[in-house]
Write an enzyme that holds these catalytic residues in place. Structure first.
Site, PDB file in Angstrom:
ATOM      1  N   SER A  64     -24.259  25.114 -69.213  1.00 44.70           N
ATOM      2  CA  SER A  64     -24.232  23.664 -69.506  1.00 44.70           C
ATOM      3  C   SER A  64     -23.343  22.851 -68.582  1.00 44.70           C
ATOM      4  CB  SER A  64     -23.797  23.427 -70.949  1.00 44.70           C
ATOM      5  OG  SER A  64     -24.929  23.497 -71.772  1.00 44.70           O
ATOM      6  N   LYS A  67     -25.116  20.332 -66.611  1.00 39.05           N
ATOM      7  CA  LYS A  67     -25.529  19.031 -67.161  1.00 39.05           C
ATOM      8  C   LYS A  67     -24.769  17.880 -66.491  1.00 39.05           C
ATOM      9  CE  LYS A  67     -27.098  21.149 -71.438  1.00 39.05           C
ATOM     10  NZ  LYS A  67     -26.758  21.673 -72.747  1.00 39.05           N
ATOM     11  N   TYR A 188     -34.881  22.480 -66.479  1.00 41.18           N
ATOM     12  CA  TYR A 188     -33.693  22.677 -67.328  1.00 41.18           C
ATOM     13  C   TYR A 188     -33.216  24.134 -67.314  1.00 41.18           C
ATOM     14  CZ  TYR A 188     -30.732  23.120 -71.380  1.00 41.18           C
ATOM     15  OH  TYR A 188     -29.669  23.433 -72.200  1.00 41.18           O
ATOM     16  N   TYR A 240     -18.926  20.706 -76.775  1.00 44.57           N
ATOM     17  CA  TYR A 240     -19.603  20.970 -78.052  1.00 44.57           C
ATOM     18  C   TYR A 240     -18.851  20.278 -79.196  1.00 44.57           C
ATOM     19  CZ  TYR A 240     -21.348  24.494 -74.838  1.00 44.57           C
ATOM     20  OH  TYR A 240     -21.849  25.114 -73.747  1.00 44.57           O
ATOM     21  N   VAL A 258     -22.013  28.026 -71.948  1.00 39.78           N
ATOM     22  CA  VAL A 258     -21.958  29.288 -72.690  1.00 39.78           C
ATOM     23  C   VAL A 258     -21.806  30.507 -71.781  1.00 39.78           C
ATOM     24  CG1 VAL A 258     -23.180  28.441 -74.749  1.00 39.78           C
ATOM     25  CG2 VAL A 258     -24.481  29.494 -72.884  1.00 39.78           C
TER      26      VAL A 258
END
Ligand code: GLU
Length: 304
Positions: A64, A67, A188, A240, A258
């Protein structure tokens, strides 16, 4: 400040805890095989001073953290249009939750939960000739080394990404995605499967502490305002459901993945990347978080 000594002392202090607590992410089969007993940390200052310790040159799955970079590319190519279909609020829900999307008519809360990053990928498919190549191109240019996908991780994600498929179809049913789900998720899954080391990541993130200026060459990656916005989103939505706790105990914009990596930004000073694969209950790197707490306590660097 002797950053090298600071990073080395953090590695020495945390080494005895390696492999003792936390769990490597197992819901993506290819990530479950990564040995937990690894720890790396690296930083790069605004004026190009670098420091690194531990397994800082070992490539890991950035997951992530990607992102931040896909959002950067989307800000470059789509500009303000991006925000018509993505919010800017913390979700207070797990990163792959479907619940909120239903009540909010398919509009993701922010670009750092999976649904939001999938909408960002949809924009990239619309604006780029080859979105995957452009993401790699951006990262390779920023850290001045060729960056690649781990195809095994990408296909492992594609084979097990039922929730991401569900999120995408759900958003598609609300008219939030313009392109077909398979095309968007291919982008993605690949961006999540990029492999980079802490050293490369600390370099690549450099524009985030330099008001949008390229970490090495005299070009601009984003405007000052755009980078301020990314840093704000990292602080409020980057880790998160632990973003409040990160702000409380670390006080820096951070983005985790992660794969066990976390990037952190000290505006006008430096960018830092820490990696250790074992995660805590919130999905953030357990020792990565300890390392960042020690770093800010020792250096006094925080945005507050
Ligand atoms: N590829 C992962 C997923 O979509 C990314 C999760 C993460 O690092 O937060 O589930």
């Amino acid at each position: 400040m002797d950053y090298q000594a600071v990073l080395e002392s953090i590695v020495e202090e945390l080494r005895p805890q390696l492999g003792r607590a936390g769990h490597v992410a197992s819901y993506i089969p290819a990530l479950a095989r990564v040995p937990a007993t690894q720890f790396g940390i690296a930083l790069r200052t605004c004026d190009g001073v670098e420091a690194a310790a531990g397994d800082s040159a070992t490539p890991f799955s950035i997951q992530s953290i990607s992102k931040v970079f896909s959002l950067t590319l989307a800000m470059q190519v789509a500009g303000e249009r991006l925000w018509a279909r993505i919010g800017r609020e913390p979700s207070g829900n797990p990163f792959n939750s479907l619940v909120q999307l239903e009540s909010e008519k398919g509009v993701p809360r922010n670009p750092f939960i999976n649904a939001g990053a999938i909408v960002v990928a949809d924009h990239l498919v619309a604006q780029c000739v080859d979105a995957k190549a452009e993401i790699l191109g951006l990262l390779s240019d920023l850290c001045a080394e060729p960056i690649a996908f781990d195809e095994e991780v990408a296909s492992s994600e594609a084979g097990s990404g039922h929730r991401n498929l569900a999120l995408s179809h759900f958003m598609k049913s609300f008219g939030i995605l313009d392109h077909d789900v398979a095309t968007v998720l291919d982008v993605y899954f690949h961006q999540c499967a990029i492999r980079m080391s802490c050293v490369q990541m600390a370099r690549a993130a450099g524009y985030l502490c330099r008001d949008g200026a390229h970490p090495r060459v005299g070009a601009r990656v984003l405007s000052e305002q755009q980078v301020r916005r990314i840093n704000a989103l990292m602080l409020t939505c980057g880790t998160y459901d632990a973003a409040g706790e990160f702000a409380f105990s670390i006080g820096l914009p951070c983005k985790s993945g992660v794969g066990g990596g976390i990037i952190a930004v000290v505006p006008d000073r430096l960018t830092l990347c820490v990696w250790s694969p074992a995660l805590d209950a919130t999905g953030n790197s357990l020792l990565g978080r300890c390392a960042l707490e020690r770093f800010t306590a020792r250096t006094g660097l925080s945005i507050f």
